[in-house]
Each structure stands twice: as C-alpha cells, then as structure tokens.
Write a protein that holds these residues in place. Structure first.
Motif: not given
Length: 289
Positions: A61-65, A72-73, A89-90, A269-270
């Motif tokens: 999942q994206g998190s700005a690293w 979330y997904q 998912t990690l 997203e969205g």
C-alpha cells in the motif's frame, strides 16, 4: 427477501469462493522493528485431502515510504483470495523514523523470501509470485521487479530463498524523482521531510544512492524482466501521469513486456478504483502467474 415456506440450499463442503484472514504475521524483527503482514488465503476445507498451492500476490500500500496502512485495500484484496490467490499485504520500515533508502525495498524483498520459506504453511506456490503496489508501493513493486535477487538489496534473512517475482502491477507509482531529489529545498515541507528521511545524512554519497529509488534508472536493454502492468489516472495531481508514460516507454524500448492503462479523469486513489479496473488487474495476473 421473505419466503412463505422453508427454503433449502446445498452446503459448501469445499468452501469454494470463501477466504480467511491470517492477521499480524511477523516476518522480520532483525532491524529492531516488528515488520508484519496480513495474509488472505482461500479458506481451506476440512473435507479435502488435497493440499492446494495457490499463486501469491504481495501487495504494498502507498504511504509515501512511511508506514503502509495494510487495511486500506483489504476489501478489494479479499476478492482475489476468494478467487484462488494468497494475498499478503505488508508493512516496511518508516523513512521518517531513521530508515533511509533502501530500507523499504529490503523489507519487501525480505517479506517475499519469508513467504517462500513458509510456502507450505500458507498454501503458496513459491514458483508463482507476483507483486502489486500503489503510489510509493507501486514504486516499490517496480523496483522489486527490476532488481530480483540483487545482492545489494538482499538482507541475510531467508537469504537462501529468492525475492524475484513473475509479474508487476503498478498503480500510479513514481518512476523518476530526479528533479525532486535535486531540488529538495523547493519542495512542500511534508514531502521535503520524507525525501530527507529517505536520503538520511545530507551527503553527496547518500543523494547519489537515493537516485536508485528511480525505477527508470534500473532498466537495461537486453535484461530479462517480468511483465509489467501500469495503471494511472490522468488527473493525478500527486504523481503525474507522465511518470507512468515514461516508465512504459523505457520498458518498451528495452524490450520488456509492458502495458499501460490510462484511467480517464482519475485522481490519486479515490475514483481511480472500479470493478472494471480490478477485472483488468485480475486478467493480467491470471495470464502471467
């Protein structure tokens, strides 16, 4: 729906189309941080004597690293588990907590090797592993696909296992951050801190090393790569659509198998997400894993 009489339906002894979640699986503690994954698998039937091994999708999942929100997904990822995939998912180390690049990449690769080591336990076919990520997770997925088993990104944990993948799905991931990295002082404060965290100490050596965060820099003509599937909204104001166009052309020019889907009018997203988009991803994964 109301019934005027008793309705009888058949049971589902093979638990077909059902999924189960294995939460909070710790895959690494070696770096002083508990790194965890959530694993979704097809629900194992007690009546079946056959041990089925399913293909694995590793999702980032994206998190700005920083720290991925692994929940979330989950509703979307559960669809894949119900259709015959193991999905993990990690999390990875947070760049804002003193873990510069390539910590996040090392961690994801460690997670892949952990899952191969425990393939039998989680009903995984270790020869059928793909990676899928969004935003910074898409960047991580691209890097993972381009650097399979590269020694410079491989920690000692589960070192006898491979971290290579058979396919890469990238949703709106940044592919060339050269301009931003060379102009940190001009960035919005939040992004400036993230890139400073990724760089670590302000030295020319660290900045040069951080340039390896650009997947576009890893592409070499004639190199063997897994197939890539890029998806991006052309109204994304956080990661411009041109980032995926660049990656598409670089991979194509190098002879790699790559496809690009433009999601018309979609932001980051969205409304980027739809059943049509998920069906395209399912089709790509099924064809290549």
């Amino acid at each position: 729906m109301a019934y005027k009489e008793v309705k009888t339906i058949k049971c589902n002894p093979e638990l077909k189309g059902m999924a189960v979640m294995i939460p909070e699986v710790i895959y690494s503690t070696a770096q002083g941080v508990d790194l965890k994954m959530q694993i979704l698998t097809p629900w194992k039937s007690d009546v079946s004597s056959i041990q089925t091994a399913y293909p694995l999708i590793v999702f980032v999942q994206g998190s700005a690293w920083t720290h991925p929100d692994v929940y979330y997904q989950l509703p979307q990822l559960a669809q894949f588990a119900r259709e015959g995939y193991v999905v993990a998912t990690l999390t990875h180390r947070n760049s804002l907590e003193g873990h510069p690049f390539p910590a996040f990449l090392e961690d994801v690769k460690t997670g892949i090797r952990f899952l191969r080591k425990h393939a039998s336990q989680y009903q995984i076919d270790p020869d059928r592993v793909g990676i899928w990520g969004t935003s910074s997770g898409g960047n991580t997925a691209l890097l993972t696909g381009l650097t399979g088993d590269a020694s410079r990104y491989k920690t000692k944990e589960y070192g006898e296992y491979s971290d290579s993948v058979k396919l890469v799905v990238d949703c709106f991931g940044p592919t060339d951050l050269t301009f931003a990295l060379n102009n940190l002082s001009n960035l919005e404060e939040g992004m400036k801190k993230i890139f400073e965290g990724l760089r670590g100490e302000d030295t020319p050596e660290n900045l040069a090393k951080l340039m390896e965060i650009n997947p576009a820099n890893h592409i070499k003509e004639g190199q063997s790569y897994p197939p890539f599937f890029l998806l991006h909204g052309n109204a994304d104001t956080l990661v411009d659509y041109s980032q995926s166009e660049l990656m598409y052309h670089r991979l194509s020019d190098a002879g790699a198998e790559v496809s690009l889907v433009c999601v018309e009018g979609a932001p980051h997203e969205g409304s980027f997400w739809s059943n049509e988009l998920l069906d395209l991803i399912k089709e790509f994964i099924a064809d290549n894993i």
